[in-house]
Design an enzyme around this catalytic site. Sequence first.
Site, PDB file in Angstrom:
ATOM      1  N   CYS B  70       0.848  -1.186   0.000  1.00 11.28           N
ATOM      2  CA  CYS B  70       0.000   0.000   0.000  1.00 11.28           C
ATOM      3  C   CYS B  70       0.891   1.246   0.000  1.00 11.28           C
ATOM      4  CB  CYS B  70      -0.899  -0.002   1.244  1.00 11.28           C
ATOM      5  SG  CYS B  70      -2.358  -1.073   1.069  1.00 11.28           S
ATOM      6  N   HIS B 186      -0.764  -7.472  -7.209  1.00  6.04           N
ATOM      7  CA  HIS B 186       0.596  -7.268  -7.705  1.00  6.04           C
ATOM      8  C   HIS B 186       1.057  -8.480  -8.505  1.00  6.04           C
ATOM      9  CE1 HIS B 186       1.501  -9.942  -4.339  1.00  6.04           C
ATOM     10  NE2 HIS B 186       2.725 -10.106  -4.822  1.00  6.04           N
TER      11      HIS B 186
END
Lengths: 367, 367
Positions: B70, B186
């Site tokens: 994040c 990701h």
Amino acid sequence: MRLADGRELIYFDDRPVRRRGAPDLRALPSAAGRPGSQARYDPLLDEWVVIAAHRQGRTHLPADDECPLCPSRPGRLTEIPEEDYDVVVFENRFPALSLPGGAAGALVGGGEEPFTWRPGAGRCEVVCFTAEHTTSFAQLAPTRVATVLAAWTDRTAALSALPAVESVFVFENRGAEIGVTLSHPHGQIYAYPFVPPPLATMIQIASRRRACGHCAALAAESKARVRVVAETSGWLAFVPYAARWPYEVSICPRRHVPDLLALDEDERAEFPGLYLDVLNRFERVLGGGPMPYIAAWEQTPVRHGREWAHLRLRVFSNRRAPGRLKYLAGSEAAMGVYLNDVTPEVAAERLRAAGGAPLGAAARASG
Amino acid sequence: MRLADGRELIYFDDRPVRRRGAPDLRALPSAAGRPGSQARYDPLLDEWVVIAAHRQGRTHLPADDECPLCPSRPGRLTEIPEEDYDVVVFENRFPALSLPGGAAGALVGGGEEPFTWRPGAGRCEVVCFTAEHTTSFAQLAPTRVATVLAAWTDRTAALSALPAVESVFVFENRGAEIGVTLSHPHGQIYAYPFVPPPLATMIQIASRRRACGHCAALAAESKARVRVVAETSGWLAFVPYAARWPYEVSICPRRHVPDLLALDEDERAEFPGLYLDVLNRFERVLGGGPMPYIAAWEQTPVRHGREWAHLRLRVFSNRRAPGRLKYLAGSEAAMGVYLNDVTPEVAAERLRAAGGAPLGAAARASG
């Protein structure tokens, strides 16, 4: 004997004394009518893939009292008609490979490049190691392991004689974390209609070099000692120098032996103690719930490469530490590149340190 | 820019307007001093295995409010110094492959046969697709996918230029069931110091036949139609005839394009819509919790075989039905023989039928 649907079942007993005559009393549709699978050729990689759509309905994690591998009792008929057994081998009810049209029709394929196929010809057999539901291979008595070894050897001979079969693969998948759908201690045998890629590659390399890679590894590992886990005069158990899995052991006869059939009496006598020792070391290092593992016998293909093949039992776990799994993700599953988080010398040291009495003996002593 | 420990980090923005200057304020020990990995040679199979013992301590399933992917906020510093980002690429903090001694020392190995090794030279990068923690690639906007594609292409070029690197592998592992330890959307890039086995095999076969197997498959699949899932003028998405996984799709440019760098503008423009469509079809067929998958780009090795390589994105799930996983057990993990329970034509039919608006759009409309 034959099961109610025509599948073959064979008992192997620890002592040649018992009679096994109980018939299968279930009403099952004939296995001869069931659909077969298809082997499809992948020209990109020169490999075969087995498409077995009929297996989606197979038995999945049944309750303990519905286990199809336990012996039959009155009112509870299973795959094994007898009320007790030592070792039993039978054709898988949901086989990935079979001979539905008989051996003669097994080799006729079809399709036009790049879409060619052959029938999924061969055999899939189940090998039950014990009638006891809640135990494991690691807890078997050495005499029972000798019976299992005899069954594996006998089935290798029988399946190698089928015209469609090119390679006999004897293995055990153990543990829910590795995808096993029945917890009763059992292994499997796949008789493939082609030579699996790693066997083909190993034989191609050895034949090109005119030297067996296993013989070279055995000599070097015996000398280096750092990766040796256990040994007898005829066998060496070691973590391979380039191990793919965090805990992986190769168990090889020291002689250049191509398959289970070629083991001599001494090798047969030594194997049970050695293998039980290795499995119990795995359990101690990776314990905390039933230890998941794959035990895979690599043996010579039936029709070629016999001169260059060297029998090996590979044992590896997909646990990398108690409670932690090793997954085959992108690098392994798509690129064939294994990442191993445990140095082979460290794995060997931990397995060596985890000696002592077998778990089974300890359990029996305390029970 | 460089992170506090010296690792490289690169921002890729949807629009070239923002400034990204926030420094990494964490106190981290230099990455240059960390131990590297080792590539060990397996002469039995002519393959390399990466031994990366230092990775056992890597971040494992952190709580959502401790996600290192994040953006940083005051008091919560993460791997990404900025308070927001579109796409960001950075060197993995726990890399399986790295260049700790710099590129120059990367090729000096050692050992005597059969125990030879080289440094685990290369790079492992993380590609964050969005600053949003609780979303997925399938829910990205097409403009964002175009930015991701640009990042993949740029990194392929940069990593191919490193002397130690022989092959650049761009991929995404998604879902806890496939072993992903961070849930933030990701992917990863591995720059290997050798050519992975399936790429080497495909190029060897194509070069021997003087014909690209992918080009043949594309022509035949376009004609047969039964396994086509989606298409554009430049791309075909289809279930391979010999699919190894129950739900597996190959997404190929129709042209004989060797890598991401060689895609033309039209192909780049068409890719985001097509790939989002395919991922959303997977989600609909295999839904019930975040759908696990591996998406793996096969592209040409850096230094050889370029003429015969054909770019392919393989997408496959280890779910074989909602709630049911496909495991790589004995046949697959030890013998390389895949058993697939879903006929490729049936998988293609189900994926074709699962059309409609992307999940992201539906979620936004109802949200």
